[in-house]
Design an enzyme around this catalytic site. Structure first.
Site, short mmCIF file in Angstrom:
data_model
loop_
_atom_site.label_atom_id
_atom_site.label_comp_id
_atom_site.label_asym_id
_atom_site.label_seq_id
_atom_site.Cartn_x
_atom_site.Cartn_y
_atom_site.Cartn_z
N GLU A 20 0.84 -1.20 0.00
CA GLU A 20 0.00 0.00 0.00
C GLU A 20 0.87 1.25 0.00
O GLU A 20 1.83 1.33 0.76
CB GLU A 20 -0.91 -0.04 1.23
N SER A 31 -5.19 -4.73 0.27
CA SER A 31 -5.52 -6.15 0.24
C SER A 31 -4.33 -6.92 0.80
O SER A 31 -3.51 -7.47 0.06
CB SER A 31 -5.77 -6.60 -1.20
N GLU A 32 -4.22 -6.91 2.12
CA GLU A 32 -3.02 -7.50 2.74
C GLU A 32 -2.84 -8.96 2.35
O GLU A 32 -1.72 -9.42 2.13
CB GLU A 32 -3.05 -7.34 4.26
N ASP A 82 0.64 -4.87 12.81
CA ASP A 82 -0.73 -5.17 13.24
C ASP A 82 -1.63 -5.61 12.08
O ASP A 82 -2.67 -6.22 12.30
CB ASP A 82 -1.36 -3.92 13.88
N HIS A 128 -2.03 -0.35 16.20
CA HIS A 128 -0.92 0.09 15.35
C HIS A 128 0.42 0.04 16.08
O HIS A 128 1.36 0.72 15.67
CB HIS A 128 -1.14 1.54 14.89
#
Ligand SMILES: Cc1ncc(C[n+]2csc(CCOP(=O)(O)OP(=O)(O)O)c2C)c(N)n1
Ligand SMILES: [Mg+2]
Length: 820
Positions: free
Chosen positions: A498, A528-529, A554, A596
């Site tokens: 990203e 879209s990890e 995370d 995070h």
């Protein structure tokens, strides 16, 4: 340089109606004259033969599972067998037009796909090529078995080879295609374009997209098919894979000569069932699976429903869709209607469907119907077709006999560490395609690299005073230099994630790369990890080097399967036939609260098959990234947001301008001392050094400080040596204490150095809480004072010391009891 895709408000705010293209349903019209002209009689008959091979193979396995015997050969197969009896036409039709360069990735139910694609490849290769492949594969291991069969032509032997290699794999034998490491659900054979089959439902979708990306980026021929089930449409990663495959940028931003979108075909083998759940009418709402194409892009993924009970209808669709994919106009979605007569697995009592429904489909059995089609149209006679079936049965008898014999088909050794040796390939290589020049936009010397090279390489002056950070090479820039070097060395290297391009990655590590690299080597992905990691896996196991990034540690939860089951396992499940030159960057945050700021090193270090690095200094950041980017193994590369803007202050001489690597698995000694050893992982190093300073100044305690740098592999010997000297050990990291990797270290060192320890190994981790707001973080992450107090309470009472934090063992007991 910002990209130039204008978003015009008057355009996007204009009223109107969206229209969608028609999606054809079972549009194929049989016409024997046309089919004969297109394929020839021999091929029409071969299609039947290939369907018989699959039917007989699966029926044989069904018998072995249910009755423990096939044609008098007894065998107890303990593992799974998800059979595709009924689905033969869909796979044989698909393989008909596929060339060896085309790859298929499949599912738990892929025996049929393996056989169909293998038979197609055998047909296309000449005998010399087949001999080379069979001689070379696994040093000729499966071939030696097949050479013991009655003498036959090379092509005929290759058919036995395919049946034997697949069956020996299903039976977990060292002579199988993957030395028995894959088994029924994961068997594959890359030389024939049969790529990994996946026991995770939908798992092949994003991996196959990565395979297609590899072909596109590296100018390789062929298309890629993801064969996945209809029920996998409910899987997030499948949708992510489609989003990734359908990105506009392939056409809007990538260089034209790259050729457009990755050539990926999502083929949903639509047998109308999951295990027992029914996507249509019960577990999903799409009605007709092909409809999903409408949601993905304006051309609806060129979606079609095709009749998977007619091999020629499937072959026709593949032939047409290949043209779309080769033109760079993919992705394509096919909804291939089929049906499994067999249960989900042999133990399945089919309680979820009516016998009458199975009967309806059996009445249309593609094997029977296609046979009749050949006979009625005068393309074959009964005797010829029966002879084909007899030949297949004869082959299976000898193949099964060989595959069940432990003498002919042994298992890998359970005594020596044969499986252990397959976990990593450990074959470093600077370039995976040295004959090709890396595609770049600028000479390195005209890029930001020149600026970083000119920076000061050490953050302290001769008096040990800090110099301005702005003048010094930082941890982030050290990573940048290693990445630049790899991009200019290895033409296959791609980086994405990203905001990787114009933004430079969330923390600007890639700043300047946008100007240096064409779009197909560095690009922004969708959020879209799963697909980011999954495509990286597919890219790497297809022969390229992937550097993918997940912003915050995370977010790894979103890519759990891709990290834990895919990235970690394909090397060893292939018995090292494939390698996984892939680096996944994740950063450990702070200041952004509970979602995070986590350090999940322990989670990935727990998963066999992953290497885990965590540099804490700019010297290591560069040297370890260079190491990772030359490796052949999957690396989870942890970075710390606390460190990105920091210069080197620990390694004398600073960060070299030239390239170098850090020795893998070796901890680094950061400070010598004789009273106590502190070992850290990650950015906690600096707080440990602070504690060491204070301990020396206040109490005259000399600490040795070691930075582990690596979690796996890790050489414990230097730590043990240190403990032999000091007798006391504290471990510290920013990961929450419960289940932290530090406990694994503590346990190992306790066993390795028990005789030299004169106290327990103390673990100082972050609290077992959510990470609170930035202002409260000091109460969460380990501080220098925590380390000092822990030493005082548990290892070495410090004269006159008054603890300010609670580190006594009684507190440990109390907190564990409360679960916090
Ligand atoms: C992620 C995941 N969830 C659940 C399962 C268990 N499982 C194995 S096969 C299957 C059904 C799959 O249906 P489909 O994708 O349509 O393939 P088919 O079995 O029909 O070939 C399920 C739920 C799994 N292997 N992986
Ligand atoms: Mg299904």
């Amino acid at each position: 340089m910002p990209k130039s895709i204008l978003i015009d408000p008057s355009d996007v705010r204009r009223p109107g109606t969206l229209t969608a293209p028609d999606i054809p349903l079972n549009a194929y019209q049989p016409d024997i004259e046309r089919e004969l002209a297109e394929h020839g009689r021999e091929t029409l008959v071969r299609i039947y033969r290939d369907m018989v091979v699959i039917r007989e193979f699966e029926t044989m396995l069904d018998r072995i599972k249910r009755e423990g015997v096939y044609e008098g050969i007894e065998y107890n197969h303990k593992g799974p067998a998800h059979l595709s009896i009924g689905q033969e036409a869909s796979v044989v039709g698909q393989a008909l037009h596929l060339k060896p360069d085309d790859s298929i990735f499949g599912s738990h139910r892929s025996h049929g796909e393996i056989l169909a694609k293998g038979l197609s490849a055998i047909h296309r290769f000449d005998e010399a090529a087949l001999t080379v492949i069979m001689d070379a594969y696994m040093g000729g291991l499966p071939l030696r078995v097949v050479k013991g069969f009655p003498a036959q032509s090379v092509k005929s032997m290759a058919v036995d080879y395919l049946l034997y290699g697949a069956l020996a794999e299903i039976f977990g034998r060292a002579t199988g295609f993957n030395k028995g490491m894959g088994g029924s659900m994961h068997a594959f054979f890359p030389p024939f374009g049969i790529m990994p089959n996946n026991a995770i439902v939908g798992g092949s979708a994003d991996i196959a997209v990565g395979g297609a990306l590899f072909k596109r980026v590296n100018h390789k021929p062929g298309i890629v098919i993801a064969n996945i089930g209809d029920a996998s449409m409910g899987c997030g990663p499948v949708w992510e894979a489609m989003m990734f495959a359908a990105m506009d940028q392939y056409r809007t931003l990538w260089p034209k000569e790259v050729g457009g979108a990755p050539p990926i075909l999502f083929n949903f083998m639509n047998n109308f069932y999951g295990m027992g759940g029914q996507p249509v009418g019960e577990t999903m709402g799409f009605g007709v699976l092909a409809r999903v194409g409408w949601g993905v892009n304006p051309n609806a993924m060129h979606a079609e429903r095709i009749d998977g009970f007619n091999p020629l209808a499937v072959a026709d669709a593949i032939c047409r869709k290949r043209k779309v994919l080769e033109a760079g106009d993919g992705p394509v979605l096919l909804d291939t209607v089929t049906y499994r007569f067999s249960g989900h697995s042999p133990s399945d009592a089919s309680s979820y469907r009516e016998k009458s429904e199975v009967e309806l489909w059996r009445q249309q059995d593609s094997l029977v119907a296609y046979r009749l089609y050949l006979l009625e149209n005068g393309q074959a006679n009964e005797g010829e077709l029966d002879a084909l079936t007899d030949d297949v049965r004869e082959r299976l008898r000898r193949v099964v006999a060989a595959a069940v014999s432990l003498e002919t088909s042994p298992r890998v050794s359970m005594v020596t560490d044969e499986i252990g040796e397959m976990m990593f390939s450990n074959a470093p290589l600077a370039s995976l395609e040295s004959a090709r020049t890396p595609e770049v936009l600028l000479p390195k010397e005209q890029s930001r690299w020149k600026t970083t090279q000119e920076k000061l390489r050490f953050g302290l002056d001769e008096q040990g005073k800090p110099v301005s950070k702005l003048k010094c090479l930082t941890y982030a820039e050290a990573i940048f230099e290693a990445v630049v070097h790899a991009f200019y060395t290895d033409p296959t290297l791609v980086a994405y994630g990203e905001e990787n391009r114009d933004w430079g990655g969330a923390f600007s590590v890639y700043r300047g790369l946008t100007e240096m690299l064409p779009y197909h080597r560095l690009f922004n992905s969708p959020i879209s990890e799963a697909a980011i990691v999954g495509t990286g896996v597919g890219y790497a196991l297809s022969g390229g080097r992937a550097l993918v990034e997940l912003m915050y540690n995370d977010f790894m939860g979103r890519a759990g399967d891709e990290v834990f089951n895919q990235m970690a396992k394909w090397q060893s499940m292939s018995a090292n036939v494939l390698s996984m030159p892939m680096v996944l960057r994740v950063s450990v945050g702070s200041k952004y609260g509970a979602q995070h700021s986590q350090d999940w090193t322990s989670i990935v270090a727990h998963i066999p098959g992953l290497k885990v690095y965590f540099p804490a200094t700019p010297y290591d950041a560069k040297g370890m990234m260079s190491l990772a980017l030359q490796g052949s193994d999957p690396v989870i590369f942890f970075e710390s947001q606390r460190l990105y803007s920091e210069p080197e202050t620990l390694v004398a001489g600073g960060v070299p301008r030239e390239e170098y690597t850090v020795p893998e698995g070796e901890p680094a000694l950061r400070r010598t001392g004789s009273d106590l050893t502190i070992v850290t992982v990650g950015a906690t190093l600096y707080r440990a050094l602070e504690a060491a300073d204070a301990l020396q100044a206040r109490y005259g305690v000399a600490c040795e400080v070691i930075d582990a740098r690596f979690l796996n592999p890790l050489n414990y010997a230097p730590i043990v040596e240190s403990v032999k000297k000091t007798g006391k050990l504290v471990l510290a990291s920013d990961a929450s204490e419960r289940g932290s990797f530090l406990h694994t270290m503590a346990s190992n060192i306790s066993q390795l150095a028990f005789d030299w320890l004169d106290g327990p190994v103390a673990v100082v981790g972050a609290r077992n809480w959510i990470t609170p707001a930035a202002e409260l973080e000091e109460a969460f992450f380990p501080q220098a004072e925590w380390i000092i107090d822990t030493i005082h309470e548990r290892l070495l009472p410090l004269a006159g010391h008054t603890p300010t934090t609670r580190q006594a063992t009684s507190t440990l007991l109390e907190r564990n009891r409360a679960g916090v």
